[in-house]
Scaffold this motif. Sequence first.
Motif, short mmCIF file in Angstrom:
data_model
loop_
_atom_site.label_atom_id
_atom_site.label_comp_id
_atom_site.label_asym_id
_atom_site.label_seq_id
_atom_site.Cartn_x
_atom_site.Cartn_y
_atom_site.Cartn_z
N SER A 25 -3.05 -8.20 -13.29
CA SER A 25 -1.74 -8.84 -13.35
C SER A 25 -0.64 -7.77 -13.39
O SER A 25 0.38 -7.89 -12.71
N ARG A 34 5.62 -8.65 -6.57
CA ARG A 34 5.72 -10.04 -7.03
C ARG A 34 4.47 -10.33 -7.84
O ARG A 34 3.46 -9.62 -7.72
N LEU A 36 0.92 -11.86 -8.83
CA LEU A 36 -0.22 -12.37 -8.07
C LEU A 36 -0.31 -13.89 -8.25
O LEU A 36 -0.02 -14.42 -9.32
N THR A 37 -0.73 -14.56 -7.20
CA THR A 37 -1.01 -15.98 -7.35
C THR A 37 -2.30 -16.14 -8.15
O THR A 37 -3.06 -15.18 -8.34
N ASP A 38 -2.56 -17.34 -8.63
CA ASP A 38 -3.79 -17.58 -9.40
C ASP A 38 -5.02 -17.24 -8.57
O ASP A 38 -5.99 -16.65 -9.09
N ALA A 39 -4.99 -17.58 -7.28
CA ALA A 39 -6.14 -17.31 -6.41
C ALA A 39 -6.32 -15.81 -6.20
O ALA A 39 -7.45 -15.31 -6.19
N GLU A 40 -5.22 -15.09 -6.02
CA GLU A 40 -5.30 -13.64 -5.82
C GLU A 40 -5.84 -12.95 -7.06
O GLU A 40 -6.68 -12.04 -6.97
N LYS A 42 -7.70 -14.34 -9.46
CA LYS A 42 -9.09 -14.73 -9.67
C LYS A 42 -10.03 -13.94 -8.76
O LYS A 42 -11.11 -13.52 -9.19
N ASN A 74 -0.33 -7.41 1.70
CA ASN A 74 0.77 -7.70 0.78
C ASN A 74 1.31 -6.44 0.12
O ASN A 74 2.47 -6.42 -0.33
N TYR A 94 12.05 -12.23 -5.74
CA TYR A 94 11.24 -11.03 -5.60
C TYR A 94 11.47 -10.36 -4.25
O TYR A 94 11.45 -9.12 -4.15
N GLU A 118 12.21 -12.20 -12.12
CA GLU A 118 11.43 -13.20 -12.85
C GLU A 118 12.33 -14.15 -13.63
O GLU A 118 12.09 -15.38 -13.66
#
Length: 210
Positions: A25, A34, A36-40, A42, A74, A94, A118
């Motif tokens: 994170s 930016r 990370l998304t939850d999927a990234e 995980k 990214n 971001y 943020e």
Amino acid sequence: RARLVSCTPKSPKEPDDACASEFFSRYGLLLFRRPLTDAELKARVNLARTMTKASSDFYTGLHYGLAELMQSPNFLFRKELAAPAGKAFTLEPYSRASRLSFLIWDTTPDKELLAAAETGELNSAAGLEKQINRLIASPRLDSGMRAFFSDMLELDTFDNVSKDALIYPNWGGAMAPSAREETLRSTVSLALHENGDMPDLMTTRKTFIK
């Protein structure tokens, strides 16, 4: 390691998803500019768990997860996203932070600029002005100005300049880098430190010897 990894795993030989998640994170935000998304997140935690089990080393798992972050488009490319603003669109916070930082500093946004994105500070005129003033007041502005004028004046083409040795016998391999550096130092000094303008740039009789 103690400085770069802010958490300590339960065992240095076993997976620790909580510590890995904290690590990715933190560095995902800095690398992707930016969160990370939850999927990234995980996906990196799962990779770290798999490689930790294979190697019996928690930090080897972090190594592979971090390497994957640094190989991601990214990180390697800047992708700007729009957000609705009434009937029009504007840059999402971001993306705006990245654009500001690369324009003024020629590098990625720092923690304070990301924090302003943020909290939504960059969405307000006052918050935007505050961050721009901070970026301009930083010593990093010199690097940003060098990059700007290097692009503007196409100084990267100096390495391809060739001269007739009979007419210019002193032209050599060190001449092009020196000419580029002298031009950059003179330009940045005039524009940033002496409050000069374009006529000054074209008519100045002062330069830096490199």
